[in-house]
Design an enzyme around this catalytic site. Structure first.
Site, PDB file in Angstrom:
ATOM      1  N   ASP A   1       0.831  -1.216   0.000  1.00 40.63           N
ATOM      2  CA  ASP A   1       0.000   0.000   0.000  1.00 40.63           C
ATOM      3  C   ASP A   1       0.859   1.258   0.000  1.00 40.63           C
ATOM      4  OD1 ASP A   1      -2.717  -0.971   0.041  1.00 40.63           O
ATOM      5  OD2 ASP A   1      -2.287  -1.758   2.031  1.00 40.63           O
TER       6      ASP A   1
ATOM      7  N   ASP B   1     -10.409  -5.001  -1.156  1.00 48.87           N
ATOM      8  CA  ASP B   1      -9.380  -4.468  -0.257  1.00 48.87           C
ATOM      9  C   ASP B   1     -10.013  -3.566   0.791  1.00 48.87           C
ATOM     10  OD1 ASP B   1      -6.940  -3.678   0.766  1.00 48.87           O
ATOM     11  OD2 ASP B   1      -6.461  -2.316  -0.885  1.00 48.87           O
TER      12      ASP B   1
HETATM   13  C1  DX5 Z   1      -6.277   0.887   2.751  1.00 43.68           C
HETATM   14  C2  DX5 Z   1      -5.360  -0.133   2.073  1.00 43.68           C
HETATM   15  C3  DX5 Z   1      -5.669  -1.545   2.416  1.00 43.68           C
HETATM   16  C4  DX5 Z   1      -5.487  -1.851   3.875  1.00 43.68           C
HETATM   17  C5  DX5 Z   1      -6.337  -3.020   4.265  1.00 43.68           C
HETATM   18  O1  DX5 Z   1      -5.927   2.159   2.370  1.00 43.68           O
HETATM   19  O2  DX5 Z   1      -5.462  -0.028   0.667  1.00 43.68           O
HETATM   20  O3  DX5 Z   1      -4.895  -2.455   1.629  1.00 43.68           O
HETATM   21  O4  DX5 Z   1      -4.133  -2.149   4.178  1.00 43.68           O
HETATM   22  O5  DX5 Z   1      -6.319  -3.137   5.653  1.00 43.68           O
HETATM   23  P1  DX5 Z   1      -7.420  -3.994   6.441  1.00 43.68           P
HETATM   24  O6  DX5 Z   1      -7.406  -5.358   5.826  1.00 43.68           O
HETATM   25  O7  DX5 Z   1      -6.950  -3.956   7.838  1.00 43.68           O
HETATM   26  O8  DX5 Z   1      -8.717  -3.288   6.224  1.00 43.68           O
HETATM   27 ZN    ZN Z   2      -4.509  -1.674  -0.562  1.00 41.02          ZN
END
Ligand code: DX5
Ligand code: ZN
Length: 234
Positions: free
Chosen positions: A38, A195
């Site tokens: 990310d 995601d």
């Molecule tokens: C949010 C990111 C995600 C995040 C997901 O901005 O794009 O990839 O890391 O995290 P979780 O799975 O904890 O929601």
């Molecule tokens: Zn992401």
């Protein structure tokens, strides 16, 4: 019953950055299909994360496919930097191609929306990634309507559906994302990734709606047993 056609991608945003190499080796051994990286710019997303100085050593550590999720404005200016890191996939936001001017006050609001997409530029950039051996993935924010994707769905390898507003791990899943996955699936046969807020409670609904890759940060990295957590998503 688990479904091995469903891929689980581990977002390192919730890994222990003081022991990142160790966490990555553990999650690889536990059976993750890929690593999700990310990248955030304090602009398209209201947070700042990491870029090539972290991704390059990650590349040398693991054989897992790397998916760079570029939550950044003007992604085309930085494609080469991520191609040079050796990633396999680059997912970038359709909101970065909106022709309407960006109000800085919007950066901290829910998340950006695309309504007026520069398709000529977008198609050109998708082509650029493909000619450089990268799988292009188009990413869509929660408040952007899925129909803006329709003109370019035949050109991308994947669609990444954001089921939280970009910026942070550990947010709650936005329930309407499941319907969005289903709408996209009706027009797209490629990989649909989800995601944000993915866990063992919504995984089956998402794959039932047509998702093929489930991305998770906090659910996986907070689990006492990574393998059990990965298996529970499949
Ligand atoms: C949010 C990111 C995600 C995040 C997901 O901005 O794009 O990839 O890391 O995290 P979780 O799975 O904890 O929601
Ligand atoms: Zn992401």
């Amino acid at each position: 019953m688990s479904n091995n056609n469903i891929k689980v991608s581990a977002s390192i945003l919730s890994a222990d950055f003081l022991n990142l190499g160790n966490d990555i080796q553990k999650i690889e051994k536990a059976g993750a299909n890929s690593l999700h990286l990310d990248v955030m710019d304090n602009h398209l997303a209201p947070s700042l994360s990491f870029g090539p100085p972290i991704i390059k050593p990650v590349r040398s550590l693991t054989k897992l496919p790397l998916d760079a999720h570029l939550m950044i404005d003007a992604p085309w200016m930085f494609f080469d930097a991520y191609i040079n890191c050796g990633v396999e996939e680059i997912c970038f936001h359709i909101e970065a191609y909106d022709k309407n001017p960006v109000n800085h006050a919007d950066i901290t609001s829910e998340s950006r929306v695309a309504t007026n997409v520069d398709y000529a530029k977008l198609e050109n950039d998708i082509y650029y990634l493909k000619t450089n051996g990268i799988k292009p993935g188009i990413t869509i924010n929660p408040n952007t309507n899925y129909d803006v994707l329709l003109p370019i769905l035949n050109q991308v390898d994947s669609v990444l559906v954001m089921s939280v507003h970009p910026g942070f791990s550990g947010q709650s899943f936005i329930v309407s994302s499941t319907k969005k996955v289903n709408n996209i699936r009706n027009s797209f046969s490629g990989d649909i990734k989800v995601d944000g807020g993915v866990n063992n409670k919504n995984a089956k609904l998402l794959t039932g709606a047509g998702a093929t890759t489930l991305i998770s940060a906090s659910y996986l990295f907070s689990a006492p047993d990574y393998k059990a957590a990965i298996d529970s998503l499949r």
